[in-house]
Design a protein around this motif. Structure first.
Motif, PDB file in Angstrom:
ATOM      1  N   VAL A 187       0.744  -1.260  -0.126  1.00  0.00           N
ATOM      2  CA  VAL A 187      -0.081   0.118  -0.085  1.00  0.00           C
ATOM      3  C   VAL A 187       0.898   1.128   0.066  1.00  0.00           C
ATOM      4  N   PHE A 234      -4.168   6.258  -0.290  1.00  0.00           N
ATOM      5  CA  PHE A 234      -4.280   6.208   1.065  1.00  0.00           C
ATOM      6  C   PHE A 234      -3.058   7.415   1.658  1.00  0.00           C
ATOM      7  N   LEU A 262      -2.774   3.844   9.450  1.00  0.00           N
ATOM      8  CA  LEU A 262      -3.257   3.191   8.455  1.00  0.00           C
ATOM      9  C   LEU A 262      -4.101   1.964   8.673  1.00  0.00           C
TER      10      LEU A 262
END
Length: 288
Positions: free
Chosen positions: A233, A245, A281
């Motif tokens: 990610v 993100f 996150l």
């Protein structure tokens, strides 16, 4: 010609090679050529590399999170965004600059630009990295890395849900033939690369994994996770949705490091906490 030469050494850049060709430092079959010369089977290529420019890397009192230190070894928790060692055109603000200010001595084996550095982690990867304060320690740590006896565990948030709870990715890695700044799984020309992974937590859109490196190729975890369809990610190179993100750089952290002390013997085992941005996150994915 320029594409061929730039693939011969990692430190050579396309721009630098083109300058050498312009200066007629490159000859094929005894004659100078241009950048767009197309190589033919049997061509004899000769390159006269100019002498290296003298560079001076200055100590800088930058913040350092020291996790372990003695007369032989120092281990720091590198923040995301810090480059490990200087390179031509970027001689300040690196981990080496900070180490030079913090330590009285560093090993000389790595040369002027990489004193003390025995392994690297990417600029936008955070976590534990060790450096040697003398040549004996440097040689010992490098030997341990080559023998695969150094424990290096990373934690990563990867896209999607992995099919297995644990596994091993055994796929050679080399320079991507289509993208100069990327690495890729290259079965013909790549170097052996092995990554072991284990799922720690599963989320709706992502998975938290722990990866153990058996080898240490450039971008190894990032390339291997992309190869199996689950890029890290936030990875700006290997993930197509990295802007989705709220994290600057890939969600990858060198969490633990273990090695034999080069002089005293005995095992040194160290761990570090996830940085706050990866922690946030993870909380977002847990609540999703």
């Amino acid at each position: 010609m320029d594409k061929f030469l730039v693939a011969q050494k990692d430190e050579w850049t396309r721009m630098g090679i083109q300058a050498w060709i312009h200066e007629q430092r490159v000859q094929v079959n005894g004659r100078a050529v241009k950048n767009n010369y197309r190589l033919k089977e049997g061509d004899q290529v000769e390159l006269t590399v100019p002498p290296p420019e003298e560079v001076t890397v200055e100590p800088e009192p930058l913040p350092l999170e020291v996790v372990y230190e003695d007369d032989d070894v120092i281990v720091v928790n590198k923040p995301r965004g810090m480059v490990v060692h200087p390179a031509t055109g970027n001689l300040s603000g690196t981990l080496v600059n900070a180490l030079l200010a913090h330590c009285k001595n560093l090993s000389k084996i790595g040369g002027e630009l990489r004193p003390g550095i025995v392994h690297r982690i990417d600029k936008d990867t955070s976590g534990l990295i060790m450096a040697a304060k003398n040549d004996h320690a440097h040689q010992s740590l490098v030997a341990q890395l080559k023998a695969h006896s150094v424990d290096r565990h990373y934690v990563a948030v990867v896209n999607g849900s992995l099919a297995h709870d644990r596994g091993t990715i055994d796929a050679p890695i080399g320079r991507d033939p289509h993208h100069r700044k990327r690495m890729a799984v290259e079965h013909q020309k790549g170097k052996p690369a092995i990554t072991h992974f284990e799922v720690l937590e599963r989320y709706r859109r992502a998975t938290l994994v722990q990866c153990r490196l058996e080898t240490g190729r450039t971008h190894q975890i990032r390339v291997h996770m992309k190869y199996i369809g689950h890029p890290v990610v936030g990875d700006p190179i290997y993930s197509s949705n990295y802007r989705k993100f709220a994290i600057q750089g890939q969600a990858l952290h060198a969490k633990s490091l273990g090695f034999e002390h080069p002089k005293k013997g005995g095992r040194i085992q160290l761990e570090s906490e996830l940085p706050s941005d990866i922690g946030k996150l993870v909380q977002i994915f847990r609540q999703d």
